[in-house]
Design a protein around this motif. Structure first.
Motif, short mmCIF file in Angstrom:
data_model
loop_
_atom_site.label_atom_id
_atom_site.label_comp_id
_atom_site.label_asym_id
_atom_site.label_seq_id
_atom_site.Cartn_x
_atom_site.Cartn_y
_atom_site.Cartn_z
N PHE A 1 4.30 0.65 2.02
CA PHE A 1 4.39 -0.41 3.01
C PHE A 1 3.96 -1.75 2.42
N ARG A 2 4.28 -2.80 3.16
CA ARG A 2 3.87 -4.17 2.83
C ARG A 2 3.33 -4.79 4.12
N ILE A 3 2.36 -5.66 3.97
CA ILE A 3 1.82 -6.39 5.11
C ILE A 3 2.15 -7.86 4.89
N ASP A 4 2.94 -8.42 5.77
CA ASP A 4 3.38 -9.81 5.66
C ASP A 4 2.42 -10.72 6.42
N ALA A 5 1.16 -10.68 6.04
CA ALA A 5 0.13 -11.50 6.67
C ALA A 5 -1.11 -11.50 5.78
N VAL A 6 -1.96 -12.44 6.03
CA VAL A 6 -3.27 -12.46 5.39
C VAL A 6 -4.10 -11.38 6.07
N LEU A 7 -4.79 -10.57 5.30
CA LEU A 7 -5.57 -9.49 5.87
C LEU A 7 -6.80 -10.01 6.62
N ALA A 8 -7.10 -9.36 7.73
CA ALA A 8 -8.31 -9.65 8.49
C ALA A 8 -9.48 -8.94 7.82
N GLY B 1 -8.32 1.56 2.35
CA GLY B 1 -8.26 2.25 1.06
C GLY B 1 -6.86 2.47 0.53
N LEU B 2 -5.85 2.24 1.34
CA LEU B 2 -4.46 2.42 0.91
C LEU B 2 -3.87 1.18 0.25
N ILE B 3 -4.53 0.05 0.39
CA ILE B 3 -4.01 -1.20 -0.17
C ILE B 3 -4.07 -1.15 -1.69
N ASP B 4 -2.95 -1.50 -2.32
CA ASP B 4 -2.85 -1.41 -3.78
C ASP B 4 -3.58 -2.52 -4.52
N GLU B 5 -3.54 -3.73 -3.99
CA GLU B 5 -4.14 -4.87 -4.68
C GLU B 5 -5.64 -4.95 -4.39
N PRO B 6 -6.38 -5.62 -5.28
CA PRO B 6 -7.80 -5.85 -4.97
C PRO B 6 -7.90 -6.66 -3.68
N LEU B 7 -8.80 -6.27 -2.81
CA LEU B 7 -8.95 -6.95 -1.53
C LEU B 7 -9.85 -8.17 -1.67
N SER B 8 -9.43 -9.26 -1.07
CA SER B 8 -10.23 -10.48 -1.09
C SER B 8 -11.01 -10.65 0.20
N GLY C 1 0.82 -1.19 0.00
CA GLY C 1 0.00 0.00 0.00
C GLY C 1 0.85 1.24 0.00
N SER C 2 0.19 2.37 -0.21
CA SER C 2 0.91 3.65 -0.24
C SER C 2 -0.08 4.78 0.03
N CYS C 3 0.49 5.92 0.39
CA CYS C 3 -0.32 7.12 0.60
C CYS C 3 -0.61 7.77 -0.76
N LEU C 4 -1.35 8.86 -0.76
CA LEU C 4 -1.76 9.53 -1.98
C LEU C 4 -0.56 10.00 -2.81
N CYS C 5 0.46 10.56 -2.16
CA CYS C 5 1.61 11.07 -2.90
C CYS C 5 2.63 9.98 -3.22
N GLY C 6 2.47 8.79 -2.64
CA GLY C 6 3.40 7.69 -2.89
C GLY C 6 4.65 7.74 -2.04
N GLY C 7 4.79 8.75 -1.20
CA GLY C 7 5.99 8.87 -0.38
C GLY C 7 6.10 7.80 0.69
N ILE C 8 4.96 7.40 1.27
CA ILE C 8 4.94 6.32 2.24
C ILE C 8 4.48 5.06 1.52
#
Length: 139
Positions: free
Chosen positions: A13-20, A95-102, A4-11
């Motif tokens: 991140f990655r989440i090393d887990a299955v999302l809740a 809303g910051l997650i880049d990939e489609p959420l499952s 994921g990233s913020c609007l400007c792309g400066g931040i």
């Protein structure tokens, strides 16, 4: 793993887990912090959250005792929140997650203070005041 990233792309991140499942919070603080009728959060363990870029852009605000809201100081995007009463858990803004959420939406929380102009019509569980005891997010 989700990124994921913020609007400007400066931040970034990655989440090393299955999302809740996504939790929708309708409290007045979330409405003000998001600028909309609610916040969409997915809880993750702090150990699963990997900041890839933008540490220098991450700022925080203590919105109530023990609750920190983290955001990008350049574009203002809310990134996550943390509570002293839930150590080791970050509530990432979905809303910051880049990939489609499952994952699906789990429930609506704090509906007792929801925006009067936003009807809840989806039939999901609603909790008027407090959340039920939360399970620890998987890592």
């Amino acid at each position: 793993m989700p990124t994921g990233s913020c609007l400007c792309g400066g931040i970034q991140f990655r989440i090393d887990a299955v999302l809740a499942p996504i939790q929708i919070c309708h409290c007045s603080q979330c409405r003000k912090a998001q600028g909309g009728p609610f916040a969409t959060n997915t809880p993750v363990s702090e150990a699963s959250f990997q900041l890839l870029a933008g540490a220098e852009l991450l700022s925080s605000f203590e919105s109530s005792p023990g609750k920190q809201r983290f955001f990008c100081r350049r574009c203002g995007s809310p990134i996550y929140s943390s509570k002293a009463s839930l150590p080791g858990v970050l509530r990432i803004r979905a809303g910051l997650i880049d990939e489609p959420l499952s994952v699906a939406i789990e429930a609506h929380f704090q509906t007792g203070s929801k925006a009067g102009w936003w009807p809840i019509t989806d039939g999901l569980p609603q909790f008027e005041v407090n959340r039920p005891p939360a399970a620890e997010p998987s890592s």
